[in-house]
Design a protein around this motif. Sequence first.
Motif, PDB file in Angstrom:
ATOM      1  N   LYS A  95       6.989  -5.780   8.146  1.00 43.63           N
ATOM      2  CA  LYS A  95       6.687  -4.563   7.395  1.00 43.63           C
ATOM      3  C   LYS A  95       7.961  -3.991   6.802  1.00 43.63           C
ATOM      4  CE  LYS A  95       2.617  -2.330   9.275  1.00 43.63           C
ATOM      5  NZ  LYS A  95       2.109  -1.166  10.008  1.00 43.63           N
ATOM      6  N   PHE A  96       7.867  -3.606   5.523  1.00 38.52           N
ATOM      7  CA  PHE A  96       8.957  -2.939   4.813  1.00 38.52           C
ATOM      8  C   PHE A  96       8.463  -1.552   4.424  1.00 38.52           C
ATOM      9  CE2 PHE A  96       9.241  -7.478   3.846  1.00 38.52           C
ATOM     10  CZ  PHE A  96      10.564  -7.762   4.115  1.00 38.52           C
ATOM     11  N   PHE A  97       9.300  -0.546   4.589  1.00 34.24           N
ATOM     12  CA  PHE A  97       8.922   0.823   4.259  1.00 34.24           C
ATOM     13  C   PHE A  97       9.796   1.384   3.148  1.00 34.24           C
ATOM     14  CE2 PHE A  97       7.412   0.314   8.587  1.00 34.24           C
ATOM     15  CZ  PHE A  97       6.157   0.897   8.538  1.00 34.24           C
ATOM     16  N   GLY A  98       9.261   2.350   2.402  1.00 35.83           N
ATOM     17  CA  GLY A  98      10.029   3.093   1.407  1.00 35.83           C
ATOM     18  C   GLY A  98      10.508   2.227   0.261  1.00 35.83           C
ATOM     19  N   LYS A  99      11.742   2.471  -0.158  1.00 37.10           N
ATOM     20  CA  LYS A  99      12.335   1.744  -1.290  1.00 37.10           C
ATOM     21  C   LYS A  99      12.394   0.248  -1.009  1.00 37.10           C
ATOM     22  CE  LYS A  99      14.420   1.758  -5.297  1.00 37.10           C
ATOM     23  NZ  LYS A  99      13.640   1.978  -6.498  1.00 37.10           N
ATOM     24  N   LEU A 100      12.699  -0.107   0.232  1.00 38.38           N
ATOM     25  CA  LEU A 100      12.734  -1.513   0.609  1.00 38.38           C
ATOM     26  C   LEU A 100      11.352  -2.143   0.450  1.00 38.38           C
ATOM     27  CD1 LEU A 100      14.695  -3.660   1.645  1.00 38.38           C
ATOM     28  CD2 LEU A 100      14.069  -3.013   3.962  1.00 38.38           C
ATOM     29  N   GLY A 101      10.308  -1.388   0.763  1.00 40.67           N
ATOM     30  CA  GLY A 101       8.936  -1.865   0.569  1.00 40.67           C
ATOM     31  C   GLY A 101       8.601  -2.074  -0.891  1.00 40.67           C
ATOM     32  N   GLU A 102       9.076  -1.177  -1.754  1.00 42.52           N
ATOM     33  CA  GLU A 102       8.848  -1.320  -3.193  1.00 42.52           C
ATOM     34  C   GLU A 102       9.541  -2.574  -3.719  1.00 42.52           C
ATOM     35  OE1 GLU A 102      10.056   2.251  -5.202  1.00 42.52           O
ATOM     36  OE2 GLU A 102       8.784   3.515  -3.926  1.00 42.52           O
ATOM     37  N   ILE A 103      10.782  -2.793  -3.294  1.00 36.11           N
ATOM     38  CA  ILE A 103      11.553  -3.957  -3.746  1.00 36.11           C
ATOM     39  C   ILE A 103      10.896  -5.248  -3.263  1.00 36.11           C
ATOM     40  CG2 ILE A 103      13.760  -5.165  -3.475  1.00 36.11           C
ATOM     41  CD1 ILE A 103      15.036  -2.317  -3.391  1.00 36.11           C
ATOM     42  N   ALA A 104      10.501  -5.290  -1.987  1.00 38.89           N
ATOM     43  CA  ALA A 104       9.862  -6.490  -1.438  1.00 38.89           C
ATOM     44  C   ALA A 104       8.558  -6.781  -2.166  1.00 38.89           C
ATOM     45  CB  ALA A 104       9.608  -6.315   0.056  1.00 38.89           C
ATOM     46  N   GLY A 105       7.768  -5.754  -2.431  1.00 35.81           N
ATOM     47  CA  GLY A 105       6.506  -5.951  -3.123  1.00 35.81           C
ATOM     48  C   GLY A 105       6.674  -6.416  -4.556  1.00 35.81           C
ATOM     49  N   GLU A 106       7.746  -5.998  -5.188  1.00 31.63           N
ATOM     50  CA  GLU A 106       7.971  -6.337  -6.595  1.00 31.63           C
ATOM     51  C   GLU A 106       8.590  -7.718  -6.776  1.00 31.63           C
ATOM     52  OE1 GLU A 106      10.346  -4.596 -10.500  1.00 31.63           O
ATOM     53  OE2 GLU A 106      10.109  -3.327  -8.719  1.00 31.63           O
ATOM     54  N   TYR A 107       9.523  -8.098  -5.923  1.00 27.49           N
ATOM     55  CA  TYR A 107      10.304  -9.314  -6.152  1.00 27.49           C
ATOM     56  C   TYR A 107       9.917 -10.508  -5.297  1.00 27.49           C
ATOM     57  CZ  TYR A 107      13.296  -6.399  -8.993  1.00 27.49           C
ATOM     58  OH  TYR A 107      13.755  -5.554  -9.943  1.00 27.49           O
ATOM     59  N   LEU A 108       9.340 -10.314  -4.129  1.00 34.28           N
ATOM     60  CA  LEU A 108       8.976 -11.446  -3.283  1.00 34.28           C
ATOM     61  C   LEU A 108       7.621 -12.002  -3.698  1.00 34.28           C
ATOM     62  CD1 LEU A 108      10.049 -10.180   0.250  1.00 34.28           C
ATOM     63  CD2 LEU A 108      11.275 -11.745  -1.245  1.00 34.28           C
ATOM     64  N   LYS A 151       0.872  -1.177   0.000  1.00 33.97           N
ATOM     65  CA  LYS A 151       0.000   0.000   0.000  1.00 33.97           C
ATOM     66  C   LYS A 151       0.906   1.223   0.000  1.00 33.97           C
ATOM     67  CE  LYS A 151      -3.709  -2.247   2.514  1.00 33.97           C
ATOM     68  NZ  LYS A 151      -4.554  -2.234   3.706  1.00 33.97           N
ATOM     69  N   TYR A 152       0.346   2.362  -0.293  1.00 36.25           N
ATOM     70  CA  TYR A 152       1.115   3.601  -0.325  1.00 36.25           C
ATOM     71  C   TYR A 152       0.482   4.623   0.614  1.00 36.25           C
ATOM     72  CZ  TYR A 152       3.594   1.648  -4.270  1.00 36.25           C
ATOM     73  OH  TYR A 152       4.364   0.842  -5.058  1.00 36.25           O
ATOM     74  N   THR A 153       1.329   5.349   1.346  1.00 36.57           N
ATOM     75  CA  THR A 153       0.839   6.407   2.213  1.00 36.57           C
ATOM     76  C   THR A 153       0.417   7.598   1.357  1.00 36.57           C
ATOM     77  OG1 THR A 153       3.011   7.416   2.470  1.00 36.57           O
ATOM     78  CG2 THR A 153       2.422   5.689   4.048  1.00 36.57           C
ATOM     79  N   GLN A 154      -0.204   8.598   1.973  1.00 37.20           N
ATOM     80  CA  GLN A 154      -0.616   9.791   1.233  1.00 37.20           C
ATOM     81  C   GLN A 154       0.575  10.507   0.623  1.00 37.20           C
ATOM     82  OE1 GLN A 154      -2.879  11.980   4.124  1.00 37.20           O
ATOM     83  NE2 GLN A 154      -4.797  10.996   3.509  1.00 37.20           N
ATOM     84  N   SER A 155       1.718  10.387   1.250  1.00 37.52           N
ATOM     85  CA  SER A 155       2.913  11.043   0.722  1.00 37.52           C
ATOM     86  C   SER A 155       3.595  10.211  -0.370  1.00 37.52           C
ATOM     87  CB  SER A 155       3.912  11.325   1.851  1.00 37.52           C
ATOM     88  OG  SER A 155       4.363  10.106   2.412  1.00 37.52           O
ATOM     89  N   GLY A 156       3.077   9.006  -0.646  1.00 33.17           N
ATOM     90  CA  GLY A 156       3.613   8.183  -1.718  1.00 33.17           C
ATOM     91  C   GLY A 156       4.628   7.153  -1.281  1.00 33.17           C
ATOM     92  N   MET A 157       4.859   6.986   0.025  1.00 29.65           N
ATOM     93  CA  MET A 157       5.822   5.998   0.506  1.00 29.65           C
ATOM     94  C   MET A 157       5.176   4.608   0.497  1.00 29.65           C
ATOM     95  SD  MET A 157       7.989   5.734   4.063  1.00 29.65           S
ATOM     96  CE  MET A 157       6.577   5.544   5.108  1.00 29.65           C
ATOM     97  N   ALA A 158       5.922   3.622  -0.014  1.00 28.04           N
ATOM     98  CA  ALA A 158       5.440   2.244  -0.060  1.00 28.04           C
ATOM     99  C   ALA A 158       5.529   1.604   1.317  1.00 28.04           C
ATOM    100  CB  ALA A 158       6.249   1.431  -1.055  1.00 28.04           C
ATOM    101  N   VAL A 159       4.487   0.850   1.668  1.00 27.38           N
ATOM    102  CA  VAL A 159       4.465   0.049   2.891  1.00 27.38           C
ATOM    103  C   VAL A 159       4.047  -1.349   2.460  1.00 27.38           C
ATOM    104  CG1 VAL A 159       3.475  -0.281   5.178  1.00 27.38           C
ATOM    105  CG2 VAL A 159       3.807   2.037   4.292  1.00 27.38           C
ATOM    106  N   THR A 160       4.953  -2.314   2.602  1.00 26.79           N
ATOM    107  CA  THR A 160       4.680  -3.688   2.190  1.00 26.79           C
ATOM    108  C   THR A 160       4.662  -4.579   3.417  1.00 26.79           C
ATOM    109  OG1 THR A 160       5.702  -3.344   0.035  1.00 26.79           O
ATOM    110  CG2 THR A 160       5.482  -5.617   0.771  1.00 26.79           C
TER     111      THR A 160
END
Length: 170
Positions: free
Chosen positions: A57-70, A21-30
């Motif tokens: 929980k993964f936040f930010g860039k790490l959240g984007e990577i986890a959501g994309e590759y895992l 999911k993404y916060t209102q500021s656009g940060m990824a939370v996986t």
Amino acid sequence: MARGINKVILVGNLGDDPETKYTQSGMAVTIVRLATTSVRKDRDGNTQERTEWHRVKFFGKLGEIAGEYLRKGSQCYVEGSIRYDKFTGQDGQDRYITEIVADEMQMLGGRAGGGGGGGEGYADRGERPQRSAPPRRDFAPRGGAPAAAAAAPQAGGGFTDDFADDDIPF
């Protein structure tokens, strides 16, 4: 002196696909569900398995990577800290949740099934992927010897071209 240490290290498999999911500021939370299994023998010699489920929980860039590759079934290594939260449910009852907030993640295993990864590590410090082995470097002897002389085997234990990074224990 440190005030305390809150460090969790987990190696396990994902029970479901990641939920990003993404916060209102656009940060990824996986969020992922990670299973760790321990095996032991009981008094009778029978093998006993115990599986623990962890909410990570993964936040930010790490959240984007986890959501994309895992993916479900992917094996990964996670470092982070443990957090306990309390909230009030829709029925008015207090609810408690325990989760791991990940700082670092390493995908383990092969690329079978589209999950896993090729052993690339990621950290929540704005870093790009880290290789599991250091880059290969050609070592030249001191004293400004020509490149051809540096590549030739030397007596007295000098480095040679047949030196492989696989011989390094880290």
